[in-house]
Design a protein around this motif. Structure first.
Motif, PDB file in Angstrom:
ATOM      1  N   ILE A 253       0.845  -1.201   0.000  1.00  0.00           N
ATOM      2  CA  ILE A 253       0.000   0.000   0.000  1.00  0.00           C
ATOM      3  C   ILE A 253       0.882   1.254   0.000  1.00  0.00           C
ATOM      4  N   GLU A 254       1.935   1.260   0.809  1.00  0.00           N
ATOM      5  CA  GLU A 254       2.827   2.413   0.840  1.00  0.00           C
ATOM      6  C   GLU A 254       3.521   2.612  -0.505  1.00  0.00           C
ATOM      7  N   LYS A 255       3.937   1.526  -1.127  1.00  0.00           N
ATOM      8  CA  LYS A 255       4.592   1.612  -2.429  1.00  0.00           C
ATOM      9  C   LYS A 255       3.635   2.184  -3.467  1.00  0.00           C
ATOM     10  N   GLU A 256       2.427   1.696  -3.517  1.00  0.00           N
ATOM     11  CA  GLU A 256       1.440   2.193  -4.468  1.00  0.00           C
ATOM     12  C   GLU A 256       1.087   3.654  -4.188  1.00  0.00           C
ATOM     13  N   GLY A 257       1.057   4.032  -2.921  1.00  0.00           N
ATOM     14  CA  GLY A 257       0.782   5.420  -2.558  1.00  0.00           C
ATOM     15  C   GLY A 257       1.883   6.349  -3.045  1.00  0.00           C
ATOM     16  N   ARG A 258       3.142   5.904  -2.895  1.00  0.00           N
ATOM     17  CA  ARG A 258       4.253   6.711  -3.387  1.00  0.00           C
ATOM     18  C   ARG A 258       4.176   6.881  -4.901  1.00  0.00           C
ATOM     19  N   VAL A 259       3.845   5.806  -5.612  1.00  0.00           N
ATOM     20  CA  VAL A 259       3.726   5.881  -7.065  1.00  0.00           C
ATOM     21  C   VAL A 259       2.622   6.856  -7.450  1.00  0.00           C
ATOM     22  N   TYR A 260       1.503   6.813  -6.753  1.00  0.00           N
ATOM     23  CA  TYR A 260       0.385   7.704  -7.040  1.00  0.00           C
ATOM     24  C   TYR A 260       0.766   9.165  -6.790  1.00  0.00           C
ATOM     25  N   ILE A 261       1.447   9.421  -5.676  1.00  0.00           N
ATOM     26  CA  ILE A 261       1.845  10.789  -5.351  1.00  0.00           C
ATOM     27  C   ILE A 261       2.847  11.310  -6.377  1.00  0.00           C
ATOM     28  N   GLU A 262       3.798  10.472  -6.775  1.00  0.00           N
ATOM     29  CA  GLU A 262       4.759  10.889  -7.807  1.00  0.00           C
ATOM     30  C   GLU A 262       4.043  11.225  -9.110  1.00  0.00           C
ATOM     31  N   ARG A 263       3.061  10.434  -9.477  1.00  0.00           N
ATOM     32  CA  ARG A 263       2.305  10.691 -10.700  1.00  0.00           C
ATOM     33  C   ARG A 263       1.535  12.007 -10.589  1.00  0.00           C
ATOM     34  N   MET A 264       0.972  12.278  -9.420  1.00  0.00           N
ATOM     35  CA  MET A 264       0.261  13.544  -9.214  1.00  0.00           C
ATOM     36  C   MET A 264       1.218  14.725  -9.320  1.00  0.00           C
ATOM     37  N   GLU A 265       2.404  14.603  -8.731  1.00  0.00           N
ATOM     38  CA  GLU A 265       3.378  15.688  -8.792  1.00  0.00           C
ATOM     39  C   GLU A 265       3.841  15.937 -10.223  1.00  0.00           C
ATOM     40  N   LYS A 266       4.058  14.873 -10.990  1.00  0.00           N
ATOM     41  CA  LYS A 266       4.457  15.033 -12.387  1.00  0.00           C
ATOM     42  C   LYS A 266       3.353  15.718 -13.190  1.00  0.00           C
ATOM     43  N   GLU A 267       2.120  15.333 -12.927  1.00  0.00           N
ATOM     44  CA  GLU A 267       0.996  15.958 -13.628  1.00  0.00           C
ATOM     45  C   GLU A 267       0.888  17.433 -13.257  1.00  0.00           C
ATOM     46  N   LYS A 268       1.110  17.749 -11.998  1.00  0.00           N
ATOM     47  CA  LYS A 268       1.063  19.138 -11.542  1.00  0.00           C
ATOM     48  C   LYS A 268       2.162  19.955 -12.219  1.00  0.00           C
ATOM     49  N   GLU A 269       3.367  19.385 -12.287  1.00  0.00           N
ATOM     50  CA  GLU A 269       4.467  20.074 -12.961  1.00  0.00           C
ATOM     51  C   GLU A 269       4.168  20.271 -14.446  1.00  0.00           C
ATOM     52  N   ARG A 270       3.583  19.261 -15.068  1.00  0.00           N
ATOM     53  CA  ARG A 270       3.245  19.364 -16.486  1.00  0.00           C
ATOM     54  C   ARG A 270       2.235  20.480 -16.711  1.00  0.00           C
ATOM     55  N   ARG A 271       1.251  20.566 -15.851  1.00  0.00           N
ATOM     56  CA  ARG A 271       0.240  21.622 -15.989  1.00  0.00           C
ATOM     57  C   ARG A 271       0.831  23.001 -15.724  1.00  0.00           C
ATOM     58  N   MET A 272       1.752  23.081 -14.775  1.00  0.00           N
ATOM     59  CA  MET A 272       2.397  24.368 -14.483  1.00  0.00           C
ATOM     60  C   MET A 272       3.231  24.827 -15.677  1.00  0.00           C
ATOM     61  N   LYS A 273       3.919  23.909 -16.339  1.00  0.00           N
ATOM     62  CA  LYS A 273       4.733  24.255 -17.498  1.00  0.00           C
ATOM     63  C   LYS A 273       3.860  24.603 -18.700  1.00  0.00           C
ATOM     64  N   GLN A 274       2.724  23.935 -18.796  1.00  0.00           N
ATOM     65  CA  GLN A 274       1.851  24.117 -19.956  1.00  0.00           C
ATOM     66  C   GLN A 274       1.207  25.498 -19.959  1.00  0.00           C
ATOM     67  N   SER A 275       0.658  25.918 -18.842  1.00  0.00           N
ATOM     68  CA  SER A 275      -0.033  27.211 -18.806  1.00  0.00           C
ATOM     69  C   SER A 275       0.184  27.890 -17.455  1.00  0.00           C
ATOM     70  N   PRO A 276       1.307  28.594 -17.292  1.00  0.00           N
ATOM     71  CA  PRO A 276       1.576  29.216 -15.992  1.00  0.00           C
ATOM     72  C   PRO A 276       0.689  30.413 -15.687  1.00  0.00           C
ATOM     73  N   GLY A 277       0.145  31.121 -16.694  1.00  0.00           N
ATOM     74  CA  GLY A 277      -0.661  32.313 -16.432  1.00  0.00           C
ATOM     75  C   GLY A 277      -2.137  32.054 -16.349  1.00  0.00           C
ATOM     76  N   ASN A 278      -2.599  30.882 -16.650  1.00  0.00           N
ATOM     77  CA  ASN A 278      -4.031  30.599 -16.715  1.00  0.00           C
ATOM     78  C   ASN A 278      -4.615  30.067 -15.413  1.00  0.00           C
ATOM     79  N   HIS A 279      -3.856  30.046 -14.340  1.00  0.00           N
ATOM     80  CA  HIS A 279      -4.376  29.497 -13.087  1.00  0.00           C
ATOM     81  C   HIS A 279      -5.482  30.352 -12.496  1.00  0.00           C
ATOM     82  N   GLU A 280      -5.366  31.669 -12.597  1.00  0.00           N
ATOM     83  CA  GLU A 280      -6.415  32.538 -12.059  1.00  0.00           C
ATOM     84  C   GLU A 280      -7.698  32.379 -12.853  1.00  0.00           C
ATOM     85  N   GLU A 281      -7.577  32.256 -14.173  1.00  0.00           N
ATOM     86  CA  GLU A 281      -8.765  32.063 -15.005  1.00  0.00           C
ATOM     87  C   GLU A 281      -9.416  30.715 -14.708  1.00  0.00           C
ATOM     88  N   GLN A 282      -8.591  29.682 -14.488  1.00  0.00           N
ATOM     89  CA  GLN A 282      -9.135  28.365 -14.184  1.00  0.00           C
ATOM     90  C   GLN A 282      -9.861  28.380 -12.848  1.00  0.00           C
TER      91      GLN A 282
END
Length: 78
Positions: free
Chosen positions: A37-66
């Motif tokens: 369970i801990e291993k799967e949780g770490r994998v899930y959190i890493e995937r969330m962080e990568k997705e967050k970084e991808r979204r930040m790189k994709q549109s850094p100025g659109n967060h207020e509009e979103q």
């Protein structure tokens, strides 16, 4: 001292031994499950962080509009 035949005492010892093995095996299995369970949780959190970084790189100025559009679309009764 010998109120019952010898095989009755042997059955009692077998029952006690089986209960002991059941408890030790259950504890080992719980540790393995927790590690999985801990291993799967770490994998899930890493995937969330990568997705967050991808979204930040994709549109850094659109967060207020979103946030504004998500607040407008959030129609809850409660």
């Amino acid at each position: 001292m010998l109120f019952f035949p010898w095989w009755v005492y042997l059955c009692i010892v077998g029952i006690i031994f089986s209960a002991y093995k059941l408890m030790t095996t259950a504890k080992e299995e719980e540790k393995i499950d927790q590690a999985f369970i801990e291993k799967e949780g770490r994998v899930y959190i890493e995937r969330m962080e990568k997705e967050k970084e991808r979204r930040m790189k994709q549109s850094p100025g659109n967060h207020e509009e979103q946030r504004e559009t998500s607040a407008e679309n959030n129609h809850s009764i409660a």
